[in-house]
Design a protein around this motif. Structure first.
Motif, PDB file in Angstrom:
ATOM      1  N   GLY A 155      25.178  47.473  43.480  1.00  0.00           N
ATOM      2  CA  GLY A 155      25.572  48.781  42.951  1.00  0.00           C
ATOM      3  C   GLY A 155      27.082  48.960  42.942  1.00  0.00           C
ATOM      4  N   THR A 156      27.750  48.500  44.017  1.00  0.00           N
ATOM      5  CA  THR A 156      29.211  48.584  44.061  1.00  0.00           C
ATOM      6  C   THR A 156      29.831  47.684  42.999  1.00  0.00           C
ATOM      7  OG1 THR A 156      29.116  49.026  46.436  1.00  0.00           O
ATOM      8  CG2 THR A 156      31.233  48.320  45.545  1.00  0.00           C
ATOM      9  N   GLY A 157      29.219  46.521  42.803  1.00  0.00           N
ATOM     10  CA  GLY A 157      29.713  45.612  41.766  1.00  0.00           C
ATOM     11  C   GLY A 157      29.654  46.245  40.391  1.00  0.00           C
ATOM     12  N   LEU A 158      28.604  47.024  40.137  1.00  0.00           N
ATOM     13  CA  LEU A 158      28.484  47.709  38.849  1.00  0.00           C
ATOM     14  C   LEU A 158      29.613  48.720  38.660  1.00  0.00           C
ATOM     15  CD1 LEU A 158      24.621  48.301  38.655  1.00  0.00           C
ATOM     16  CD2 LEU A 158      25.973  46.654  37.338  1.00  0.00           C
ATOM     17  N   LEU A 159      30.009  49.398  39.719  1.00  0.00           N
ATOM     18  CA  LEU A 159      31.126  50.345  39.633  1.00  0.00           C
ATOM     19  C   LEU A 159      32.435  49.617  39.355  1.00  0.00           C
ATOM     20  CD1 LEU A 159      30.310  52.851  42.528  1.00  0.00           C
ATOM     21  CD2 LEU A 159      30.105  53.230  40.070  1.00  0.00           C
ATOM     22  N   TYR A 160      32.642  48.500  40.038  1.00  0.00           N
ATOM     23  CA  TYR A 160      33.852  47.710  39.795  1.00  0.00           C
ATOM     24  C   TYR A 160      33.898  47.216  38.351  1.00  0.00           C
ATOM     25  CZ  TYR A 160      35.464  47.380  44.661  1.00  0.00           C
ATOM     26  OH  TYR A 160      35.955  47.649  45.910  1.00  0.00           O
ATOM     27  N   ASN A 161      32.720  47.011  37.754  1.00  0.00           N
ATOM     28  CA  ASN A 161      32.670  46.473  36.398  1.00  0.00           C
ATOM     29  C   ASN A 161      33.041  47.496  35.335  1.00  0.00           C
ATOM     30  OD1 ASN A 161      32.304  43.744  36.224  1.00  0.00           O
ATOM     31  ND2 ASN A 161      30.085  43.836  36.420  1.00  0.00           N
ATOM     32  N   LEU A 162      33.490  48.685  35.749  1.00  0.00           N
ATOM     33  CA  LEU A 162      34.143  49.565  34.770  1.00  0.00           C
ATOM     34  C   LEU A 162      35.384  48.885  34.218  1.00  0.00           C
ATOM     35  CD1 LEU A 162      33.770  53.040  36.526  1.00  0.00           C
ATOM     36  CD2 LEU A 162      32.539  52.199  34.514  1.00  0.00           C
ATOM     37  N   ILE A 163      35.930  47.948  34.996  1.00  0.00           N
ATOM     38  CA  ILE A 163      36.885  46.960  34.469  1.00  0.00           C
ATOM     39  C   ILE A 163      36.072  45.688  34.294  1.00  0.00           C
ATOM     40  CG2 ILE A 163      38.990  45.648  34.886  1.00  0.00           C
ATOM     41  CD1 ILE A 163      39.923  47.918  36.676  1.00  0.00           C
ATOM     42  N   LEU A 222      36.387  47.501  22.058  1.00  0.00           N
ATOM     43  CA  LEU A 222      35.517  46.405  22.472  1.00  0.00           C
ATOM     44  C   LEU A 222      35.340  46.311  23.989  1.00  0.00           C
ATOM     45  CD1 LEU A 222      33.810  43.961  21.704  1.00  0.00           C
ATOM     46  CD2 LEU A 222      35.920  42.584  21.674  1.00  0.00           C
ATOM     47  N   PRO A 223      36.399  46.548  24.797  1.00  0.00           N
ATOM     48  CA  PRO A 223      36.176  46.506  26.260  1.00  0.00           C
ATOM     49  C   PRO A 223      35.084  47.436  26.754  1.00  0.00           C
ATOM     50  CG  PRO A 223      38.534  46.417  25.804  1.00  0.00           C
ATOM     51  CD  PRO A 223      37.840  46.658  24.493  1.00  0.00           C
ATOM     52  N   LEU A 224      34.826  48.541  26.041  1.00  0.00           N
ATOM     53  CA  LEU A 224      33.728  49.422  26.446  1.00  0.00           C
ATOM     54  C   LEU A 224      32.389  48.702  26.329  1.00  0.00           C
ATOM     55  CD1 LEU A 224      34.843  52.791  24.781  1.00  0.00           C
ATOM     56  CD2 LEU A 224      35.133  52.060  27.171  1.00  0.00           C
ATOM     57  N   LEU A 225      32.240  47.907  25.284  1.00  0.00           N
ATOM     58  CA  LEU A 225      31.016  47.112  25.146  1.00  0.00           C
ATOM     59  C   LEU A 225      30.958  46.021  26.204  1.00  0.00           C
ATOM     60  CD1 LEU A 225      30.858  46.725  21.251  1.00  0.00           C
ATOM     61  CD2 LEU A 225      29.664  48.376  22.698  1.00  0.00           C
ATOM     62  N   LEU A 226      32.124  45.488  26.571  1.00  0.00           N
ATOM     63  CA  LEU A 226      32.157  44.453  27.602  1.00  0.00           C
ATOM     64  C   LEU A 226      31.786  45.018  28.971  1.00  0.00           C
ATOM     65  CD1 LEU A 226      35.386  42.547  26.478  1.00  0.00           C
ATOM     66  CD2 LEU A 226      33.025  41.700  26.376  1.00  0.00           C
ATOM     67  N   VAL A 227      32.047  46.302  29.191  1.00  0.00           N
ATOM     68  CA  VAL A 227      31.591  46.949  30.427  1.00  0.00           C
ATOM     69  C   VAL A 227      30.072  46.856  30.518  1.00  0.00           C
ATOM     70  CG1 VAL A 227      31.347  49.165  31.609  1.00  0.00           C
ATOM     71  CG2 VAL A 227      33.553  48.507  30.646  1.00  0.00           C
ATOM     72  N   LEU A 228      29.392  47.149  29.417  1.00  0.00           N
ATOM     73  CA  LEU A 228      27.929  47.074  29.397  1.00  0.00           C
ATOM     74  C   LEU A 228      27.451  45.628  29.541  1.00  0.00           C
ATOM     75  CD1 LEU A 228      27.177  49.599  26.501  1.00  0.00           C
ATOM     76  CD2 LEU A 228      27.097  50.012  28.970  1.00  0.00           C
ATOM     77  N   ALA A 229      28.138  44.711  28.871  1.00  0.00           N
ATOM     78  CA  ALA A 229      27.733  43.305  28.945  1.00  0.00           C
ATOM     79  C   ALA A 229      27.896  42.764  30.362  1.00  0.00           C
ATOM     80  CB  ALA A 229      28.569  42.476  27.965  1.00  0.00           C
ATOM     81  N   ALA A 230      29.002  43.120  31.015  1.00  0.00           N
ATOM     82  CA  ALA A 230      29.226  42.661  32.389  1.00  0.00           C
ATOM     83  C   ALA A 230      28.193  43.265  33.332  1.00  0.00           C
ATOM     84  CB  ALA A 230      30.645  43.017  32.833  1.00  0.00           C
ATOM     85  N   ALA A 231      27.864  44.541  33.129  1.00  0.00           N
ATOM     86  CA  ALA A 231      26.851  45.184  33.962  1.00  0.00           C
ATOM     87  C   ALA A 231      25.478  44.523  33.753  1.00  0.00           C
ATOM     88  CB  ALA A 231      26.775  46.670  33.638  1.00  0.00           C
ATOM     89  N   PHE A 232      25.151  44.226  32.498  1.00  0.00           N
ATOM     90  CA  PHE A 232      23.894  43.545  32.182  1.00  0.00           C
ATOM     91  C   PHE A 232      23.838  42.192  32.878  1.00  0.00           C
ATOM     92  CE2 PHE A 232      21.301  40.719  29.589  1.00  0.00           C
ATOM     93  CZ  PHE A 232      20.171  41.468  29.354  1.00  0.00           C
ATOM     94  N   ASP A 233      24.975  41.484  32.899  1.00  0.00           N
ATOM     95  CA  ASP A 233      25.034  40.177  33.534  1.00  0.00           C
ATOM     96  C   ASP A 233      24.746  40.286  35.030  1.00  0.00           C
ATOM     97  OD1 ASP A 233      25.849  37.275  33.166  1.00  0.00           O
ATOM     98  OD2 ASP A 233      27.163  37.866  34.813  1.00  0.00           O
ATOM     99  N   LEU A 234      25.309  41.326  35.668  1.00  0.00           N
ATOM    100  CA  LEU A 234      25.065  41.522  37.101  1.00  0.00           C
ATOM    101  C   LEU A 234      23.617  41.893  37.390  1.00  0.00           C
ATOM    102  CD1 LEU A 234      28.197  43.429  38.484  1.00  0.00           C
ATOM    103  CD2 LEU A 234      27.515  41.074  38.895  1.00  0.00           C
TER     104      LEU A 234
END
Length: 240
Positions: A155-163, A222-234
């Motif tokens: 869960g904390t990792g997901l918050l960090y993935n706002l970057i 595009l970074p906004l979409l990458l936020v979702l992609a990184a969260a999906f990856d986690l």
């Protein structure tokens, strides 16, 4: 301010003092391809030169970001103000009309200087960040954020993935997060450069640059979409 920093600022101002009058006299009758190219050089050469010549800052990620941002803002504001003064003096000496009331012209020049400072600061931070990520698979300045700490919960990792990708660093998987972070910085930097280029070509060259502006805006978002992609990856992919 360091002596090397002052030298970079002076060299940037020299670029403006040399190229802006040439642009002004070429453009007096009508915008040309050469006059537009000169405006692009006046705007982009100082931050590009600064990105190459500026000495690396020390300290944690927050300190380095503030220092690069501060230097870029100072450089951009000075470039914008000096450019405005030079252009105003050229109008005064040649009798070329300003086409708008003097007070409005001064206000626009000040706003342009502030916008230039903000753009330079952001570009300088992104260029330096991109350079560090390209050279180092696991940059020390990012790893130091989580040094000595146990891997963060998901869960904390997901918050960090706002970057995008930073959450992977927090979970101890920097190689997995690096591509997201690289893509976010690269798209943000290229989007900003393309957007500014499109605006300059539109205003100074009178060109139709809607596709260019749309491309630049798209890359900025595009970074906004990458936020979702990184969260999906986690959430759904194994971190191995």
């Amino acid at each position: 301010m360091r002596r090397s920093d002052r030298r970079i600022i002076i060299e940037g101002l020299v670029v403006v003092l040399l190229l802006l009058p040439i642009h002004f006299f070429i453009e007096r009758l009508r915008p040309t391809a050469l006059s537009t190219v000169l405006v692009l050089l006046v705007f982009f050469l100082p931050p590009a030169w600064a990105a190459v010549q500026l000495e690396s800052r020390r300290g944690n990620l927050f300190d380095q970001t503030l220092r690069y941002l501060g230097f870029g803002v100072a450089l951009g504001v000075l470039i914008g103000l000096v450019g405005g003064v030079v252009k105003g003096l050229l109008h005064l000496v040649t009798g070329e009309p300003l086409h708008v009331p003097l007070g409005l012209w001064i206000g626009i020049a000040i706003l342009f200087a502030l916008a230039t400072g903000l753009a330079y600061g952001v570009m300088l931070c992104l260029v330096r960040g991109l350079g560090v990520l390209i050279r180092q698979p696991s940059p020390e300045v990012l790893s130091a954020l989580f040094a000595g700490l146990p891997p963060a919960p998901q869960g904390t990792g997901l918050l960090y993935n706002l970057i995008p990708g930073l959450g992977h660093f927090a979970l101890g998987r920097p190689t997995r997060g690096r591509p997201f972070l690289l893509a976010a910085i690269a798209s943000g930097l290229s989007g900003l450069v393309i957007l500014v280029t499109g605006l300059i070509l539109l205003v100074e060259g009178g060109m139709r640059t809607l596709p260019l502006l749309a491309l630049g805006a798209g890359l900025l978002f595009l970074p906004l979409l990458l936020v979702l992609a990184a969260a999906f990856d986690l959430l759904f992919l194994p971190l191995s």
